[in-house]
Design an enzyme around this catalytic site. Structure first.
Site, PDB file in Angstrom:
ATOM      1  CB  CYS A  45      35.441  52.350  28.555  1.00 31.54           C
ATOM      2  SG  CYS A  45      35.994  52.118  26.883  1.00 31.54           S
ATOM      3  CG  HIS A  46      35.737  52.234  32.694  1.00 35.24           C
ATOM      4  ND1 HIS A  46      36.769  52.529  31.854  1.00 35.24           N
ATOM      5  CD2 HIS A  46      35.882  50.936  33.008  1.00 35.24           C
ATOM      6  CE1 HIS A  46      37.530  51.458  31.682  1.00 35.24           C
ATOM      7  NE2 HIS A  46      37.013  50.477  32.361  1.00 35.24           N
ATOM      8  N   GLY A  47      31.551  54.481  31.714  1.00 36.40           N
ATOM      9  CA  GLY A  47      30.341  55.249  32.022  1.00 36.40           C
ATOM     10  C   GLY A  47      30.532  56.698  32.436  1.00 36.40           C
TER      11      GLY A  47
ATOM     12  CE1 TYR B 185      39.818  47.300  33.010  1.00 39.14           C
ATOM     13  CE2 TYR B 185      37.762  46.102  32.759  1.00 39.14           C
ATOM     14  CZ  TYR B 185      38.577  47.153  32.408  1.00 39.14           C
ATOM     15  OH  TYR B 185      38.160  48.053  31.465  1.00 39.14           O
TER      16      TYR B 185
END
Lengths: 138, 690
Positions: free
Chosen positions: A102-104, B295
């Site tokens: 998702c965000h590494g 986001y």
């Protein structure tokens, strides 16, 4: 609004048989709706996890503190990224551990955060060895 | 809402009511004689458009709730069956899902209009803050609504967003447990989200009443930012504003209908057509397009708590806008510097939205940080500074002066800003699309599909041949569980008769029971039965296929997609291209190669496929030339099989597509005529006022 009685009852401890998990493999079981990774680590993975200078980690914790002594080859962690709750993929990333798509965020072979936005190591669930090849989670 | 009314109904029954509850007088003074500034432009019609959208969402939502089941095991299926079996269920769902996007699109225009013309300034601070509260409630409602279909994006979106609260020190974890009602996102979460999703729109409606009340006390702002002074500065709300708003709504409905009837999945994510699976995270978790700028702010701050604070303060900061911008001149029309910075701010928001849809790596992270700084700098540095150093142009003495000065010289800025906004919408809308998976794979080649375009229809022959291919080849491993045999005889389908569908069904053995002895038994299929799945459960399917369960094919052409990239997704909006799914499925079926190219290693038990993400697919090459016999003389080649079966699977994914496009055409004809009539009526009503 807290969990109701049946949800709590369904969250009782579970037993997992480790004998079919070969070295270098891992399995994923669900406990309380959460994926739990059980990795049978190789010698190389254990050595890598222990060679790190603990003080240099974002969330300092030694590998010894994250596994049960006498069962160093077994790593049991909750497979939920401490950033925003995605499920990291095992055996990926630069640290021979877990990689969150998702965000590494990247975790090492002890499930400790090494790189990325996650603030903490993958948590170790409460568990103990019932016998040499069986653990009880919870 | 603007003081006591002198309205007296002539009908005695209404007089009787009016003496006891002066509701007619209230309506009369608020929406008939209420004075509105005569220089309002079309950006002011978005208030009416938003009221219309709120009503639309509540109306369609209430009907949808009658058919929806809020249970983790049934929610996905109930939404799918609602679309297939409820009368005009597909229309209701499209109206509600696209309606959410349209609602947010309109609210962004409405907010930016307020920002540009200084509508938040004295004496409208409370009006503005109520607006921010409505926006926050809308975000919560939109998020919970997106969770209800219980697809992959629903589930993982819910996981990521609820986990935001775990960043709060000390009490974070308990708050998250409270939101979940369990140890992870699950059935209790879905239940409470459904309840709240039903509740919040009525709270919004309540705050909207306050918002309109505050508006009618303070009076409307206007493009010149000077308060009305004499009677000459205003026109009565009815018929002037009513008809103008009516025309605005009609034009907005054209855009809305474009999405409902022609691009219903353009703004959605293909992953949400895959049922929620707590064990698999999609490669990119992307929120709906309207949350993307926030986001992006969340992700660009490397610390978890700081990221969450940054995201929420990006919205909360709007509440302080009336005091951050102390300039006396309201409208940016007369503020040369503020006007330029406003458009830079709009660009920053659009770019943040674009970044929110990109994977968080490399240049995107750095750009995200720069733009996050720009976003906050606009509020905290630029606006306070401008109010001190800027020298505004002189404002007109009164609204009538401004109107008189305007006639003759017409503005180009309005046109250019319209173009910027249109581009913004398109870029924004499509940016979610560009984040979809399939990286490192070849893009599937485009095909000519009979069902593409505004008048597309299924090719009956292809549907019948595709059904044969499915039955003889795919059905060995893949289910088709949302399709019933009776569907084969329905309008817009393969064109079988009811008797043919019944005969087709009777070839199948269906498990039924228990009978009187309590045993399960097998019987011949009936038209009302669904296609039986080849495996009793997912675990059996997984075990029989080397660990990879063959997916159900009912929705496969909608559940698979590939990134179109910039600028293709903007072009797609106008060309109505939405056949990524069929193109991908058809390419996949033809993309098997015996030997992997140099440098690609395929694990044992997998096969090389040119178009599969990662290239290693567990499914062996399913089709070969001559495998299925055709009676109508069509070529029995892999290419033809792929095309036929893909057409068939597009029909299984959307059996009412022909009805959708046909009704869409009729609606468009109606709306164009209606909007035209509204325009000429408006011209007539306003003839004396310009």
């Amino acid at each position: 609004m807290n969990p109701d009685a049946s949800t709590i009852a369904a969250g009782a401890p579970i037993e997992v048989d480790l004998s079919p998990v070969a070295e270098g493999q891992d399995i994923k079981v669900f406990w309380r709706g959460k994926p739990i990774y059980i990795s049978h680590r190789t010698k190389k993975q254990i050595d890598e996890a222990r060679a790190v200078n603990v003080a240099s980690l974002p969330d300092p914790q030694s590998d010894e503190a994250r596994v049960k002594s006498g069962h160093e080859q077994w790593l049991v962690v909750i497979g939920i990224c401490t950033h925003l709750g995605c499920i990291p993929i095992a055996h990926e990333g630069n640290y021979d551990g877990f990689f969150c798509p998702c965000h590494g965020s990247q975790y090492d072979s002890s499930g400790r955060i090494r790189q990325g936005p996650a603030p903490a190591n993958l948590p170790v669930p409460p568990y103990q060895f019932v016998s040499d090849t069986k653990i009880q989670i919870g | 809402m603007s003081g006591p009314s002198d309205y007296q109904p002539s009908n005695p029954a209404l007089q009787w009511i009016e003496r006891r509850l002066p509701i007619l007088g209230l309506m009369h003074s608020s929406f008939v004689v209420y004075p509105t500034p005569r220089n309002l432009n079309y950006w002011w019609t978005f208030g009416a458009i938003l009221s219309f959208m709120l009503g639309m969402q509540i109306l369609t939502g209430v009907i949808l709730a009658m058919h929806y089941t809020p249970h983790a095991d049934l929610a996905f299926k109930s939404v799918e069956l609602l679309v297939r079996d409820v009368n005009y269920g597909w229309l209701l769902r499209n109206m509600h899902a696209c309606g959410a996007s349209m609602f947010f699109f309109a609210v962004y225009v409405h907010m930016l209009r307020g920002l540009y013309y200084g509508s938040y300034k004295e004496p409208r601070e409370v009006l503005w803050i109520l607006g921010v509260i409505i926006y926050l409630l809308m975000m919560a409602t939109g998020f919970m609504g997106y969770v209800l279909p219980w697809g992959q994006m629903s589930f993982w979106g819910a996981t990521v967003i609820t986990n935001l609260f775990s960043a709060i020190p000390y009490v974070g974890e308990s708050i998250v447990t409270l939101l979940w009602g369990g140890y992870s996102v699950g059935n209790p979460t879905l239940n409470r989200f459904f309840s709240l999703h039903y509740l919040l729109p009525f709270l919004i409606a309540g705050v909207v009443v306050l918002h309109v009340w505050a508006l009618h006390v303070a009076g409307q702002n206007n493009p010149d930012g000077v308060e009305p002074k004499t009677e000459k500065d205003t026109v009565p709300f009815t018929p002037h504003a009513t008809i103008k708003d009516g025309f605005g709504v009609a034009c907005f409905m054209l855009l809305y209908a474009w999405f409902i009837f022609y691009m219903p999945n353009y703004l959605g994510d293909a992953d949400n057509y895959i049922p929620a699976n707590p064990g698999v995270t999609p490669p990119h978790i992307v929120p709906e397009w309207y949350y993307l700028p926030f986001y992006a702010i969340l992700r660009s701050i490397p610390n978890k708590l700081a990221g969450v604070i940054g995201m929420f303060s990006a919205i909360i900061i709007l509440c302080f806008l009336p005091w951050l911008d102390a300039a006396r001149t309201k409208s940016s029309k007369y503020r040369p510097l503020a006007k330029q910075f406003f458009w830079i701010f709009v660009a920053v928001c659009i770019l943040l939205g674009y970044l929110g849809a990109q994977p968080p790596e490399g240049i995107y992270v750095i750009a995200g940080r720069v733009l996050t700084f720009c976003y906050f700098a606009y509020f905290l540095i630029v606006l306070p500074l401008l109010s001190r150093i800027e020298k505004p142009r002189p404002v007109p003495n009164s609204i009538s002066d401004a109107v008189l000065a305007k006639t003759g010289s017409r503005s180009t800025p309005m046109v250019s800003s319209a173009i910027v906004l249109a581009l913004a919408g398109a870029l924004f809308a499509g940016s979610a699309d560009s984040a979809r998976a399939n990286e490192g794979s070849d893009k599937p080649p485009g095909n000519k599909w009979s069902f593409a375009g505004p008048f597309g229809k299924y090719d009956r022959g292809a549907l019948q041949r595709g059904l044969k291919v499915y039955k003889e080849v795919c059905a060995n491993c893949h289910g088709l569980s949302y399709v019933a045999f009776r569907n084969l005889a329905e309008a817009g389908g393969p064109g079988y008769s009811v008797a043919q569908a019944a005969a087709f069904a009777s070839d199948y053995k269906v498990k039924d029971g228990p009978n009187d002895a309590g045993d399960m038994f097998e019987r011949a299929g009936r038209p009302a039965d669904y296609f039986p799945s080849p495996f009793p459960n997912e675990q059996a399917a997984r075990a029989a296929n080397g660990g990879a369960a063959p997916p159900d094919l009912s929705l496969i052409t909608k559940a698979r997609s590939y990134g179109r990239g910039f600028p293709m997704f903007i072009v797609d909006f106008f060309t109505q291209y939405q056949e990524q799914g069929p193109d991908y499925v058809s390419a996949l079926l033809q993309g098997f190669e015996d030997k992997a190219p140099e440098g690609v290693t395929i694990p044992e038990g997998s096969y090389y496929n040119k178009y599969f993400p990662g290239h290693a697919i567990k499914m062996p090459k399913p089709l070969s030339d001559g495998q299925v016999t055709y009676d109508d003389g069509s070529p029995t080649t892999i290419a033809q099989y792929s095309k036929d079966v893909t057409t068939f699977l597009m029909w299984t994914a959307e059996p009412h597509m022909e009805a959708r496009k046909r009704l869409g055409f009729q609606v468009f004809i109606f709306l164009i005529i209606f909007a035209g009539l509204m325009y000429f009526t408006k011209k007539k009503v306003w003839a004396d006022s310009h």
